[in-house]
Design a protein around this motif. Structure first.
Motif, PDB file in Angstrom:
ATOM      1  N   THR A  63      10.680 -43.956  34.760  1.00 22.79           N
ATOM      2  CA  THR A  63      11.050 -43.375  33.639  1.00 22.79           C
ATOM      3  C   THR A  63      10.308 -42.016  33.743  1.00 22.79           C
ATOM      4  O   THR A  63       9.508 -41.537  34.315  1.00 22.79           O
ATOM      5  N   ASP A  64      11.127 -40.828  33.159  1.00 18.91           N
ATOM      6  CA  ASP A  64      10.807 -39.591  33.092  1.00 18.91           C
ATOM      7  C   ASP A  64       9.311 -39.317  32.725  1.00 18.91           C
ATOM      8  O   ASP A  64       9.048 -39.561  31.420  1.00 18.91           O
ATOM      9  N   TYR A  65       8.819 -38.810  33.557  1.00 16.09           N
ATOM     10  CA  TYR A  65       6.936 -38.480  33.261  1.00 16.09           C
ATOM     11  C   TYR A  65       6.931 -37.496  32.202  1.00 16.09           C
ATOM     12  O   TYR A  65       5.775 -37.847  31.589  1.00 16.09           O
ATOM     13  N   HIS A  66       7.848 -36.741  31.949  1.00 16.45           N
ATOM     14  CA  HIS A  66       7.390 -35.977  30.735  1.00 16.45           C
ATOM     15  C   HIS A  66       7.158 -36.529  29.180  1.00 16.45           C
ATOM     16  O   HIS A  66       6.480 -36.569  28.550  1.00 16.45           O
ATOM     17  N   HIS A  67       8.157 -37.591  29.427  1.00 20.81           N
ATOM     18  CA  HIS A  67       8.236 -38.608  28.043  1.00 20.81           C
ATOM     19  C   HIS A  67       6.849 -39.365  27.893  1.00 20.81           C
ATOM     20  O   HIS A  67       6.027 -39.403  27.102  1.00 20.81           O
ATOM     21  N   VAL A  68       6.538 -40.048  29.305  1.00 18.95           N
ATOM     22  CA  VAL A  68       5.578 -40.950  29.184  1.00 18.95           C
ATOM     23  C   VAL A  68       3.985 -40.198  28.916  1.00 18.95           C
ATOM     24  O   VAL A  68       3.190 -40.306  28.452  1.00 18.95           O
ATOM     25  N   LEU A  69       3.958 -38.723  29.587  1.00 23.73           N
ATOM     26  CA  LEU A  69       2.639 -37.988  29.586  1.00 23.73           C
ATOM     27  C   LEU A  69       2.868 -37.436  27.991  1.00 23.73           C
ATOM     28  O   LEU A  69       1.450 -37.269  27.303  1.00 23.73           O
ATOM     29  N   ARG A  70       3.566 -36.925  27.329  1.00 24.83           N
ATOM     30  CA  ARG A  70       3.965 -36.371  26.082  1.00 24.83           C
ATOM     31  C   ARG A  70       3.461 -37.584  24.880  1.00 24.83           C
ATOM     32  O   ARG A  70       2.528 -37.465  24.195  1.00 24.83           O
ATOM     33  N   ASP A  71       3.860 -38.844  25.303  1.00 19.26           N
ATOM     34  CA  ASP A  71       3.339 -39.868  24.465  1.00 19.26           C
ATOM     35  C   ASP A  71       1.734 -40.241  24.630  1.00 19.26           C
ATOM     36  O   ASP A  71       1.194 -40.445  23.614  1.00 19.26           O
ATOM     37  N   LYS A  72       1.237 -40.229  25.695  1.00 19.47           N
ATOM     38  CA  LYS A  72      -0.052 -40.281  25.833  1.00 19.47           C
ATOM     39  C   LYS A  72      -1.079 -39.184  25.239  1.00 19.47           C
ATOM     40  O   LYS A  72      -1.701 -39.254  24.635  1.00 19.47           O
ATOM     41  N   LEU A  73      -0.591 -37.769  25.464  1.00 21.05           N
ATOM     42  CA  LEU A  73      -1.042 -36.580  24.941  1.00 21.05           C
ATOM     43  C   LEU A  73      -1.134 -36.824  23.410  1.00 21.05           C
ATOM     44  O   LEU A  73      -2.022 -36.192  22.638  1.00 21.05           O
ATOM     45  N   GLN A  74      -0.118 -37.201  22.758  1.00 14.86           N
ATOM     46  CA  GLN A  74       0.310 -37.664  21.424  1.00 14.86           C
ATOM     47  C   GLN A  74      -0.992 -38.329  20.716  1.00 14.86           C
ATOM     48  O   GLN A  74      -1.779 -38.039  19.946  1.00 14.86           O
ATOM     49  N   LEU A  75      -1.122 -39.473  21.522  1.00 17.44           N
ATOM     50  CA  LEU A  75      -2.233 -40.377  20.944  1.00 17.44           C
ATOM     51  C   LEU A  75      -3.584 -39.991  21.135  1.00 17.44           C
ATOM     52  O   LEU A  75      -4.531 -39.793  20.345  1.00 17.44           O
ATOM     53  N   LEU A  76      -3.631 -38.983  22.304  1.00 17.33           N
ATOM     54  CA  LEU A  76      -5.032 -38.462  22.485  1.00 17.33           C
ATOM     55  C   LEU A  76      -5.252 -37.096  21.444  1.00 17.33           C
ATOM     56  O   LEU A  76      -6.267 -37.209  20.929  1.00 17.33           O
ATOM     57  N   SER A  77      -4.054 -36.526  20.940  1.00 13.08           N
ATOM     58  CA  SER A  77      -4.470 -35.581  20.043  1.00 13.08           C
ATOM     59  C   SER A  77      -4.731 -36.210  18.615  1.00 13.08           C
ATOM     60  O   SER A  77      -5.397 -35.773  18.054  1.00 13.08           O
ATOM     61  N   ALA A  78      -3.984 -37.338  18.426  1.00 15.26           N
ATOM     62  CA  ALA A  78      -4.258 -37.986  17.205  1.00 15.26           C
ATOM     63  C   ALA A  78      -5.884 -38.302  17.155  1.00 15.26           C
ATOM     64  O   ALA A  78      -6.424 -38.355  16.240  1.00 15.26           O
ATOM     65  N   TYR A  79      -6.276 -38.921  18.388  1.00 12.03           N
ATOM     66  CA  TYR A  79      -7.492 -39.574  18.205  1.00 12.03           C
ATOM     67  C   TYR A  79      -8.610 -38.299  17.855  1.00 12.03           C
ATOM     68  O   TYR A  79      -9.600 -38.526  17.285  1.00 12.03           O
ATOM     69  N   ILE A  80      -8.259 -37.340  18.940  1.00 10.29           N
ATOM     70  CA  ILE A  80      -9.346 -35.900  18.595  1.00 10.29           C
ATOM     71  C   ILE A  80      -9.332 -35.535  17.102  1.00 10.29           C
ATOM     72  O   ILE A  80     -10.158 -35.182  16.639  1.00 10.29           O
ATOM     73  N   LYS A  81      -8.010 -35.579  16.360  1.00  4.70           N
ATOM     74  CA  LYS A  81      -8.093 -35.301  15.059  1.00  4.70           C
ATOM     75  C   LYS A  81      -8.879 -36.377  14.121  1.00  4.70           C
ATOM     76  O   LYS A  81      -9.447 -35.730  12.886  1.00  4.70           O
ATOM     77  N   GLN A  82      -8.756 -37.396  14.495  1.00  2.00           N
ATOM     78  CA  GLN A  82      -9.603 -38.275  13.712  1.00  2.00           C
ATOM     79  C   GLN A  82     -10.842 -38.218  14.142  1.00  2.00           C
ATOM     80  O   GLN A  82     -11.683 -38.301  12.943  1.00  2.00           O
ATOM     81  N   LEU A  83     -11.427 -37.936  15.166  1.00  2.68           N
ATOM     82  CA  LEU A  83     -12.788 -37.585  15.381  1.00  2.68           C
ATOM     83  C   LEU A  83     -13.380 -36.213  14.710  1.00  2.68           C
ATOM     84  O   LEU A  83     -14.480 -36.380  14.137  1.00  2.68           O
ATOM     85  N   GLU A  84     -12.448 -35.399  14.719  1.00  5.16           N
ATOM     86  CA  GLU A  84     -12.764 -34.087  14.225  1.00  5.16           C
ATOM     87  C   GLU A  84     -11.507 -33.535  13.404  1.00  5.16           C
ATOM     88  O   GLU A  84     -10.607 -33.047  13.845  1.00  5.16           O
ATOM     89  N   PRO A  85     -11.532 -33.877  11.986  1.00  2.00           N
ATOM     90  CA  PRO A  85     -10.400 -33.420  11.071  1.00  2.00           C
ATOM     91  C   PRO A  85      -9.960 -31.994  11.203  1.00  2.00           C
ATOM     92  O   PRO A  85      -8.791 -31.622  11.033  1.00  2.00           O
ATOM     93  N   ALA A  86     -10.876 -31.063  11.526  1.00  2.00           N
ATOM     94  CA  ALA A  86     -10.736 -29.818  11.331  1.00  2.00           C
ATOM     95  C   ALA A  86     -10.277 -29.331  12.920  1.00  2.00           C
ATOM     96  O   ALA A  86      -9.877 -28.024  13.228  1.00  2.00           O
ATOM     97  N   ALA A  87      -9.844 -30.155  13.778  1.00  2.00           N
ATOM     98  CA  ALA A  87      -9.744 -29.853  15.337  1.00  2.00           C
ATOM     99  C   ALA A  87      -7.954 -29.256  15.167  1.00  2.00           C
ATOM    100  O   ALA A  87      -7.140 -29.784  14.493  1.00  2.00           O
ATOM    101  N   GLU A  88      -7.606 -28.380  16.037  1.00  2.00           N
ATOM    102  CA  GLU A  88      -6.514 -28.014  16.317  1.00  2.00           C
ATOM    103  C   GLU A  88      -6.101 -28.328  17.832  1.00  2.00           C
ATOM    104  O   GLU A  88      -6.910 -27.989  18.536  1.00  2.00           O
ATOM    105  N   VAL A  89      -4.854 -28.841  17.807  1.00  2.00           N
ATOM    106  CA  VAL A  89      -4.800 -29.516  19.297  1.00  2.00           C
ATOM    107  C   VAL A  89      -3.117 -28.874  19.555  1.00  2.00           C
ATOM    108  O   VAL A  89      -2.281 -29.219  18.701  1.00  2.00           O
ATOM    109  N   GLU A  90      -3.074 -28.615  20.794  1.00  2.00           N
ATOM    110  CA  GLU A  90      -1.621 -28.131  21.333  1.00  2.00           C
ATOM    111  C   GLU A  90      -1.689 -28.784  22.683  1.00  2.00           C
ATOM    112  O   GLU A  90      -2.231 -28.795  23.377  1.00  2.00           O
ATOM    113  N   SER A  91      -0.412 -29.687  22.854  1.00  2.00           N
ATOM    114  CA  SER A  91      -0.188 -30.274  24.103  1.00  2.00           C
ATOM    115  C   SER A  91       0.731 -29.613  24.824  1.00  2.00           C
ATOM    116  O   SER A  91       2.060 -29.139  24.368  1.00  2.00           O
ATOM    117  N   MET A  92       0.911 -29.903  26.240  1.00  2.00           N
ATOM    118  CA  MET A  92       1.926 -29.381  27.061  1.00  2.00           C
ATOM    119  C   MET A  92       2.227 -30.258  28.165  1.00  2.00           C
ATOM    120  O   MET A  92       1.327 -30.678  28.857  1.00  2.00           O
TER     121      MET A  92
END
Length: 386
Positions: free
Chosen positions: A107-136
């Motif tokens: 599977t195209d790694y862009h999709h797989v990594l984006r999904d992982k980064l999305q989960l990680l971003s959501a978790y960081i915002k859960q830990l720190e609601p004021a967190a700003e996160v940008e993934s690439m």
């Protein structure tokens, strides 16, 4: 709890969650500008070494704040991918096969990594609601390798790939930018030393020196362009349909390394090493069904079909002559007609020669005519007196 202890605790929580969701390696770095990288990129551009696929704005590529205002930290992630094909199908006369580079397996790694980064971003915002996160991932402005190197994931080798101590360079990279002041990791000291194997093994001499790549000569880049491949590189393509793994395969740091913990990256052998002839007649729908989930599909079917024609010429596959004649005579795309004409000359034989002579009198495109004449010139070379 001190402020530094608090952010260290936050960092450890992010690391633990990353492992939980199947991220193989994670590293942290400051979001300071990449000053040295910018100097290298300016020199790179001046020498004409860029591929044209990169972000053109060098400020965006080297100043994280341009992608996320107030960025303080960078988080680099890596997922390991397989280097071996289980039960690879055989390439043989009448059924020759091409090969996709390992980065296009599964599977195209862009999709797989984006999904992982999305989960990680959501978790960081859960830990720190004021967190700003940008993934690439890959297509973002920042250099994945520069971020990963600064974050202590590994070092950028002479083959321009990031080499990790655990997984070699068989890793996909992605990153997050955040305004959280997370403690940075220490860069890896290890390097390539005196080893120069990859530079010497590069088929086109694209690795100008250790760590510098002339993308215009790189086989991986050439397999992705949509135009004619310059003639001096066509024989170097071999049976590669997309990408090139030579500089990674010869790297001693990759020896014996193979990773299959991510089933989504497991290749279908018939996609990773497809039969060449069926590719020539493949329609858009069939192409999407077969290659649509692979990262090799992003440029569409034309480059892969052109590369399949070059591979048939590489194998001198006489059984391909009737199909190549049909393409030369009827395909609406000049790149396909012209490459087929060149391949017919390389394969040779009376049928190919007669078709080229006939096509020369009928072809309207100057570019294609040039390829037809190149194809005919191969017959002259074979009949010259010794």
């Amino acid at each position: 709890m001190t402020t530094s202890a608090y952010w260290e605790q936050t960092k450890q929580a992010i690391i633990a969650y990353a492992k939980e969701i199947g991220i193989d390696k994670i590293g942290f770095a400051s979001a300071d500008p990449f000053v040295e990288l910018k100097e290298r990129l300016v020199a790179h551009r001046e020498k004409g070494y860029e591929s044209g696929f990169e972000e053109p704005d060098l400020e965006k590529r080297t100043v994280p704040e341009r992608s996320l205002s107030g960025a303080k930290s960078l988080i680099s992630i890596a997922l390991a991918y397989p280097s071996k094909l289980e039960n690879p199908p055989k390439s043989e006369p009448g059924a020759y096969r091409g090969i996709l580079s390992r980065s296009a397996w599964g599977t195209d790694y862009h999709h797989v990594l984006r999904d992982k980064l999305q989960l990680l971003s959501a978790y960081i915002k859960q830990l720190e609601p004021a967190a700003e996160v940008e993934s690439m991932v890959d297509t973002g402005a920042l250099s994945d390798r520069a971020v990963a190197e600064r974050a202590g994931m590994g070092w950028v080798g002479k083959n321009c790939a990031l080499i990790t101590p655990e997984y070699g360079s068989w890793v996909y990279l992605g990153e997050l930018l955040t305004n959280l002041p997370l403690p940075p990791d220490t860069p890896v000291e290890e390097g390539c030393g005196d080893c120069n194997i990859c530079v010497e093994a590069c088929p086109t001499g694209a690795l100008v020196q250790g760590g510098q790549l002339d993308a215009q000569k790189c086989v991986s880049y050439l397999t992705q362009v949509k135009d004619f491949i310059p003639e001096q590189y066509r024989a170097k393509i071999g049976n590669r349909l997309y990408g090139c793994d030579t500089c990674q395969m010869v790297c001693p740091k990759n020896r014996g390394k193979h990773f299959s913990q991510h089933p989504e990256f497991s290749p279908d052998p018939e996609v990773a090493k497809p039969l060449l002839l069926p590719l020539l007649t493949m329609g858009n729908k069939e192409f999407k069904e077969k290659f649509g989930t692979s990262s090799a599909s992003w440029r569409g079917k034309k480059p892969i079909q052109r590369n399949a024609i070059l591979a048939l010429a590489h194998f001198k596959d006489r059984s391909a002559v009737p199909e190549l004649i049909r393409l030369m005579e009827n395909d609406p795309r000049p790149v396909i007609r012209g490459t087929a004409a060149w391949a017919l000359g390389k394969i040779g034989g009376e049928e190919a020669k007669a078709a080229l002579i006939e096509a020369e009198g009928r072809e309207q495109s100057a570019e294609v005519l040039e390829e037809i004449r190149k194809g005919l010139s191969f017959f002259e070379e074979t009949t010259l007196p010794r």
